[in-house]
Design a protein around this motif. Structure first.
Motif, PDB file in Angstrom:
ATOM      1  N   ALA A  39     -28.981  49.544 -23.777  1.00  0.00           N
ATOM      2  CA  ALA A  39     -27.763  50.059 -23.144  1.00  0.00           C
ATOM      3  C   ALA A  39     -27.705  49.659 -21.674  1.00  0.00           C
ATOM      4  CB  ALA A  39     -27.717  51.586 -23.281  1.00  0.00           C
ATOM      5  N   ARG A  40     -28.852  49.712 -20.985  1.00  0.00           N
ATOM      6  CA  ARG A  40     -28.869  49.302 -19.577  1.00  0.00           C
ATOM      7  C   ARG A  40     -28.546  47.820 -19.434  1.00  0.00           C
ATOM      8  NH1 ARG A  40     -33.535  52.567 -19.361  1.00  0.00           N
ATOM      9  NH2 ARG A  40     -34.840  50.715 -19.526  1.00  0.00           N
ATOM     10  N   ALA A  41     -29.114  47.000 -20.329  1.00  0.00           N
ATOM     11  CA  ALA A  41     -28.852  45.561 -20.267  1.00  0.00           C
ATOM     12  C   ALA A  41     -27.372  45.274 -20.514  1.00  0.00           C
ATOM     13  CB  ALA A  41     -29.715  44.830 -21.289  1.00  0.00           C
ATOM     14  N   ALA A  42     -26.791  45.989 -21.495  1.00  0.00           N
ATOM     15  CA  ALA A  42     -25.367  45.797 -21.781  1.00  0.00           C
ATOM     16  C   ALA A  42     -24.514  46.236 -20.593  1.00  0.00           C
ATOM     17  CB  ALA A  42     -24.979  46.572 -23.035  1.00  0.00           C
ATOM     18  N   ALA A  43     -24.896  47.351 -19.971  1.00  0.00           N
ATOM     19  CA  ALA A  43     -24.147  47.835 -18.811  1.00  0.00           C
ATOM     20  C   ALA A  43     -24.256  46.859 -17.645  1.00  0.00           C
ATOM     21  CB  ALA A  43     -24.656  49.218 -18.397  1.00  0.00           C
ATOM     22  N   GLU A  44     -25.460  46.284 -17.463  1.00  0.00           N
ATOM     23  CA  GLU A  44     -25.645  45.323 -16.379  1.00  0.00           C
ATOM     24  C   GLU A  44     -24.815  44.059 -16.628  1.00  0.00           C
ATOM     25  OE1 GLU A  44     -26.562  43.707 -12.945  1.00  0.00           O
ATOM     26  OE2 GLU A  44     -27.073  45.764 -13.547  1.00  0.00           O
ATOM     27  N   ARG A  45     -24.773  43.605 -17.898  1.00  0.00           N
ATOM     28  CA  ARG A  45     -23.938  42.445 -18.210  1.00  0.00           C
ATOM     29  C   ARG A  45     -22.469  42.746 -17.949  1.00  0.00           C
ATOM     30  NH1 ARG A  45     -27.528  42.151 -22.624  1.00  0.00           N
ATOM     31  NH2 ARG A  45     -25.986  43.148 -23.998  1.00  0.00           N
ATOM     32  N   SER A  46     -22.067  43.947 -18.310  1.00  0.00           N
ATOM     33  CA  SER A  46     -20.665  44.332 -18.085  1.00  0.00           C
ATOM     34  C   SER A  46     -20.352  44.382 -16.595  1.00  0.00           C
ATOM     35  CB  SER A  46     -20.409  45.703 -18.727  1.00  0.00           C
ATOM     36  OG  SER A  46     -19.096  46.137 -18.486  1.00  0.00           O
ATOM     37  N   ARG A  47     -21.301  44.947 -15.798  1.00  0.00           N
ATOM     38  CA  ARG A  47     -21.086  44.991 -14.352  1.00  0.00           C
ATOM     39  C   ARG A  47     -21.026  43.578 -13.771  1.00  0.00           C
ATOM     40  NH1 ARG A  47     -24.605  49.495 -14.699  1.00  0.00           N
ATOM     41  NH2 ARG A  47     -26.419  48.147 -14.324  1.00  0.00           N
ATOM     42  N   ALA A  48     -21.904  42.685 -14.275  1.00  0.00           N
ATOM     43  CA  ALA A  48     -21.915  41.309 -13.773  1.00  0.00           C
ATOM     44  C   ALA A  48     -20.600  40.599 -14.094  1.00  0.00           C
ATOM     45  CB  ALA A  48     -23.094  40.546 -14.372  1.00  0.00           C
ATOM     46  N   ARG A  49     -20.103  40.821 -15.325  1.00  0.00           N
ATOM     47  CA  ARG A  49     -18.820  40.205 -15.694  1.00  0.00           C
ATOM     48  C   ARG A  49     -17.699  40.726 -14.814  1.00  0.00           C
ATOM     49  NH1 ARG A  49     -20.691  40.992 -21.010  1.00  0.00           N
ATOM     50  NH2 ARG A  49     -19.441  42.906 -21.177  1.00  0.00           N
ATOM     51  N   ALA A  50     -17.700  42.038 -14.596  1.00  0.00           N
ATOM     52  CA  ALA A  50     -16.647  42.629 -13.774  1.00  0.00           C
ATOM     53  C   ALA A  50     -16.719  42.104 -12.345  1.00  0.00           C
ATOM     54  CB  ALA A  50     -16.780  44.149 -13.783  1.00  0.00           C
ATOM     55  N   ALA A  51     -17.951  41.960 -11.814  1.00  0.00           N
ATOM     56  CA  ALA A  51     -18.110  41.443 -10.453  1.00  0.00           C
ATOM     57  C   ALA A  51     -17.643  40.003 -10.372  1.00  0.00           C
ATOM     58  CB  ALA A  51     -19.568  41.563 -10.018  1.00  0.00           C
ATOM     59  N   ALA A  52     -17.986  39.199 -11.403  1.00  0.00           N
ATOM     60  CA  ALA A  52     -17.571  37.794 -11.404  1.00  0.00           C
ATOM     61  C   ALA A  52     -16.055  37.677 -11.486  1.00  0.00           C
ATOM     62  CB  ALA A  52     -18.227  37.065 -12.578  1.00  0.00           C
ATOM     63  N   GLU A  53     -15.439  38.511 -12.329  1.00  0.00           N
ATOM     64  CA  GLU A  53     -13.984  38.480 -12.446  1.00  0.00           C
ATOM     65  C   GLU A  53     -13.319  38.908 -11.139  1.00  0.00           C
ATOM     66  OE1 GLU A  53     -13.269  41.007 -15.745  1.00  0.00           O
ATOM     67  OE2 GLU A  53     -14.009  39.573 -17.250  1.00  0.00           O
ATOM     68  N   ALA A  54     -13.909  39.930 -10.506  1.00  0.00           N
ATOM     69  CA  ALA A  54     -13.348  40.374  -9.226  1.00  0.00           C
ATOM     70  C   ALA A  54     -13.492  39.296  -8.169  1.00  0.00           C
ATOM     71  CB  ALA A  54     -14.054  41.653  -8.769  1.00  0.00           C
ATOM     72  N   ARG A  55     -14.634  38.580  -8.195  1.00  0.00           N
ATOM     73  CA  ARG A  55     -14.851  37.492  -7.235  1.00  0.00           C
ATOM     74  C   ARG A  55     -13.832  36.363  -7.449  1.00  0.00           C
ATOM     75  NH1 ARG A  55     -16.414  36.224  -2.288  1.00  0.00           N
ATOM     76  NH2 ARG A  55     -17.356  34.144  -2.139  1.00  0.00           N
ATOM     77  N   GLU A  56     -13.623  36.002  -8.691  1.00  0.00           N
ATOM     78  CA  GLU A  56     -12.648  34.944  -8.986  1.00  0.00           C
ATOM     79  C   GLU A  56     -11.249  35.349  -8.553  1.00  0.00           C
ATOM     80  OE1 GLU A  56     -12.997  31.783 -10.263  1.00  0.00           O
ATOM     81  OE2 GLU A  56     -15.106  32.184  -9.812  1.00  0.00           O
ATOM     82  N   ALA A  57     -10.900  36.617  -8.796  1.00  0.00           N
ATOM     83  CA  ALA A  57      -9.575  37.084  -8.397  1.00  0.00           C
ATOM     84  C   ALA A  57      -9.432  37.050  -6.875  1.00  0.00           C
ATOM     85  CB  ALA A  57      -9.352  38.507  -8.915  1.00  0.00           C
ATOM     86  N   HIS A  58     -10.492  37.396  -6.166  1.00  0.00           N
ATOM     87  CA  HIS A  58     -10.468  37.364  -4.697  1.00  0.00           C
ATOM     88  C   HIS A  58     -10.264  35.932  -4.198  1.00  0.00           C
ATOM     89  CE1 HIS A  58     -11.614  38.036  -0.538  1.00  0.00           C
ATOM     90  NE2 HIS A  58     -12.631  37.174  -0.669  1.00  0.00           N
ATOM     91  N   LEU A  59     -11.026  35.005  -4.792  1.00  0.00           N
ATOM     92  CA  LEU A  59     -10.883  33.605  -4.375  1.00  0.00           C
ATOM     93  C   LEU A  59      -9.500  33.062  -4.716  1.00  0.00           C
ATOM     94  CD1 LEU A  59     -14.390  32.192  -5.367  1.00  0.00           C
ATOM     95  CD2 LEU A  59     -13.601  32.918  -3.095  1.00  0.00           C
ATOM     96  N   ASP A  60      -8.955  33.471  -5.845  1.00  0.00           N
ATOM     97  CA  ASP A  60      -7.602  33.029  -6.219  1.00  0.00           C
ATOM     98  C   ASP A  60      -6.583  33.496  -5.195  1.00  0.00           C
ATOM     99  OD1 ASP A  60      -8.528  31.748  -8.481  1.00  0.00           O
ATOM    100  OD2 ASP A  60      -8.068  33.416  -9.839  1.00  0.00           O
ATOM    101  N   ARG A  61      -6.736  34.730  -4.710  1.00  0.00           N
ATOM    102  CA  ARG A  61      -5.801  35.242  -3.701  1.00  0.00           C
ATOM    103  C   ARG A  61      -5.904  34.423  -2.411  1.00  0.00           C
ATOM    104  NH1 ARG A  61      -7.562  40.212  -5.812  1.00  0.00           N
ATOM    105  NH2 ARG A  61      -9.080  40.440  -4.101  1.00  0.00           N
ATOM    106  N   LEU A  62      -7.132  34.111  -1.987  1.00  0.00           N
ATOM    107  CA  LEU A  62      -7.311  33.328  -0.766  1.00  0.00           C
ATOM    108  C   LEU A  62      -6.770  31.911  -0.933  1.00  0.00           C
ATOM    109  CD1 LEU A  62     -10.910  34.384   0.377  1.00  0.00           C
ATOM    110  CD2 LEU A  62      -8.711  35.277   1.164  1.00  0.00           C
ATOM    111  N   ALA A  63      -6.923  31.354  -2.138  1.00  0.00           N
ATOM    112  CA  ALA A  63      -6.513  29.967  -2.389  1.00  0.00           C
ATOM    113  C   ALA A  63      -4.996  29.781  -2.290  1.00  0.00           C
ATOM    114  CB  ALA A  63      -7.013  29.520  -3.768  1.00  0.00           C
TER     115      ALA A  63
END
Length: 389
Positions: free
Chosen positions: A292-316
Motif C-alpha cells: 500500500a505504501r509503494a502504491a501510494a508513493e507511485r501515486s504521489r510521484a505521478r501526481a507530482a510529475a503531472e503537476a510539474r508538467e502542467a506548471h511547465l506548460d503554463r510557463l511555455a
C-alpha cells in the motif's frame, strides 16, 4: 536520562477514615491526598510507602508507571465478586499476579522494560482510564485477565525464550468479546503492551460479547431464590459501606447460571500456536502495508510529475515573459529573489530540454553570467543547479 514516576491510589468501596488519611500523609509531604485518592508525580526521589501493602489494607486500585519502562495496575475486589482460583488461570510471572488478602482478591497487572530504554508516553494515564475494569471483572467479564495473559506471551516473544516452553503453555478459558473490547480494556491492552496481531488471532476463538439485556423477570426470580442470609449480608454491607454495590456481584452470579461456557468446546491453543499465528498475521499485514505504501508513493510521484508538467506548460505559453521575470528578480538583489530567479531558470532549461535541446537556454544564461558576474551570491546559485559557465 530524566526521571519520572507516577503514583495513584483510589479508595472506591469505602473512604479512608481520618487515622488512615494521616497514616498515608506521613508517607508523602507533596502528594495530593483525600479520603478517596492519593496522587503524586516524582521527578526526583521516590515514594516511601509500600504500594502493595497500601492496596492490601486501604485502597481498591493503584496505578504506577515510570519513564524507564515499569508499568503497574493493581485492583482489589471482594473475593465474593471474583474468586482468586478463577483469576489464577490467567496469571503469568511476566504480566499478572493474583493473590488474596483479608477477604479480597488482588490482581497485579505489571510489565517492565528489559532494555533500559526511556519510554515516551503519548497518553498521561490515570486510574480513571481503567475505572471500568473493576466493575467489569466483578460482573464476570474476564477479558482484562485474558489480555494480561496475552501481554505475558508478548513479553515471551520479545525475549525469544525457549520455544519448548511455548508448546507446554496452554491458553486459559477464552472470554467472549475479545474482538470488541471496551474502552477500559483497550486502554489496559495498550498499557501492558499486548501485541495487536496476537490479540487478533486470539479473538478468533472468542464469541461475541454477551451484551444482551438482562431479563428483569428472570433476574428477579433468581434473586428471589437466593438464601435469605445471602441477601441480608449483601444489604447490610451495602448500607454500612463495608462492601461495594451488590449489583455487579448479583449480576455475575446470575450470568454464571445462564451464560454458556464461552469456548463452546473449542480445544485450547498452545502459546506456540498463538505466537506462530500472530507472526504469520504480522508478516502478512506488514506486506500489505508495504504494498500500500509503494502504491501510494507511485501515486504521489505521478501526481507530482503531472503537476510539474502542467506548471511547465503554463510557463511555455509565454517564455519571453519568464525571462523578463528572471531579470526583474535578479534586479532586486535579495537572497529570496535570487532563489526564485534560479528556480525559474531551472524551469526554462527543462522546458527547452523537452523540445530536444538547450542551446538557446545556454546562450541566454551565459549572457546573464556575464552581466551579473559581480554578484557572487547569484553565481553560487547558478553553479549549484549546474548552469554552465
Amino acid at each position: 536520562m530524566s526521571e519520572y514516576q507516577y503514583y495513584e491510589f483510589l479508595a472506591i468501596d469505602r473512604p479512608l477514615d481520618d487515622d488512615e488519611v494521616a497514616r498515608v500523609r506521613a508517607l508523602s509531604t507533596r502528594a495530593d491526598i483525600t479520603a478517596t485518592r492519593f496522587v503524586n508525580e516524582y521527578h526526583w526521589g521516590d515514594f516511601k510507602g509500600d504500594p502493595t501493602k497500601l492496596v492490601e489494607q486501604l485502597y481498591d486500585a493503584h496505578l504506577y508507571y515510570a519513564n524507564w519502562g515499569s508499568r503497574r495496575l493493581v485492583l482489589r475486589l471482594p473475593a465474593g465478586t471474583l474468586r482468586a482460583k478463577e483469576a489464577t488461570a490467567y496469571a503469568m510471572d511476566e504480566s499478572l499476579g493474583v493473590w488474596t488478602r483479608s477477604g479480597h482478591t488482588l490482581l497485579d497487572f505489571s510489565v517492565s522494560s528489559e532494555d533500559g530504554a526511556e519510554w515516551e508516553f503519548d497518553t498521561h494515564y490515570t486510574l480513571s482510564t481503567f475505572g471500568g475494569l473493576r466493575s467489569e471483572l466483578a460482573a464476570g467479564d474476564l477479558r482484562a485477565l485474558y489480555l494480561a495473559w496475552l501481554a505475558g506471551l508478548t513479553a515471551w516473544e520479545l525475549a525469544e525464550d525457549d520455544e519448548e516452553e511455548y508448546a507446554h503453555e496452554v491458553e486459559p478459558p477464552v472470554p467472549a468479546g475479545l474482538g470488541s473490547l471496551t474502552g477500559p480494556q483497550r486502554a489496559l491492552a495498550e498499557f501492558i503492551g499486548v501485541d495487536m496481531d496476537l490479540l487478533a488471532v486470539a479473538a478468533e476463538a472468542s464469541g461475541p460479547a454477551t451484551a444482551s439485556p438482562v431479563s428483569r423477570k428472570a433476574l428477579a426470580a433468581f434473586i428471589a431464590g437466593l438464601p435469605a442470609a445471602d441477601k441480608d449480608t449483601l444489604l447490610l454491607e451495602a448500607a454500612l459501606g463495608t462492601a461495594p454495590s451488590p449489583g455487579p456481584h448479583l449480576l455475575a452470579r446470575y450470568r454464571a447460571t445462564t451464560v454458556p461456557a464461552p469456548r463452546g468446546g473449542t480445544a485450547p491453543r498452545s502459546a506456540a500456536e498463538l505466537l506462530d499465528l500472530a507472526h504469520a498475521r504480522r508478516t502478512e499485514r506488514r506486506e500489505r502495508e508495504r504494498v500500500a505504501r509503494a502504491a501510494a508513493e507511485r501515486s504521489r510521484a505521478r501526481a507530482a510529475a503531472e503537476a510539474r508538467e502542467a506548471h511547465l506548460d503554463r510557463l511555455a505559453r509565454d517564455v519571453e515573459q519568464v525571462w523578463l521575470d528572471v531579470d526583474d528578480l535578479i534586479a532586486q538583489k535579495k537572497s529570496g529573489a535570487y532563489d526564485s530567479a534560479v528556480a525559474l531558470l531551472a524551469d526554462l532549461r527543462e522546458m527547452e530540454a523537452r523540445t530536444g535541446g538547450t542551446a538557446d537556454f545556454d546562450r541566454r544564461v551565459g549572457e546573464l553570467r556575464v552581466v551579473h558576474r559581480g554578484k557572487p551570491s547569484l553565481m553560487q546559485r547558478f553553479d549549484a543547479i549546474g548552469i554552465p559557465r
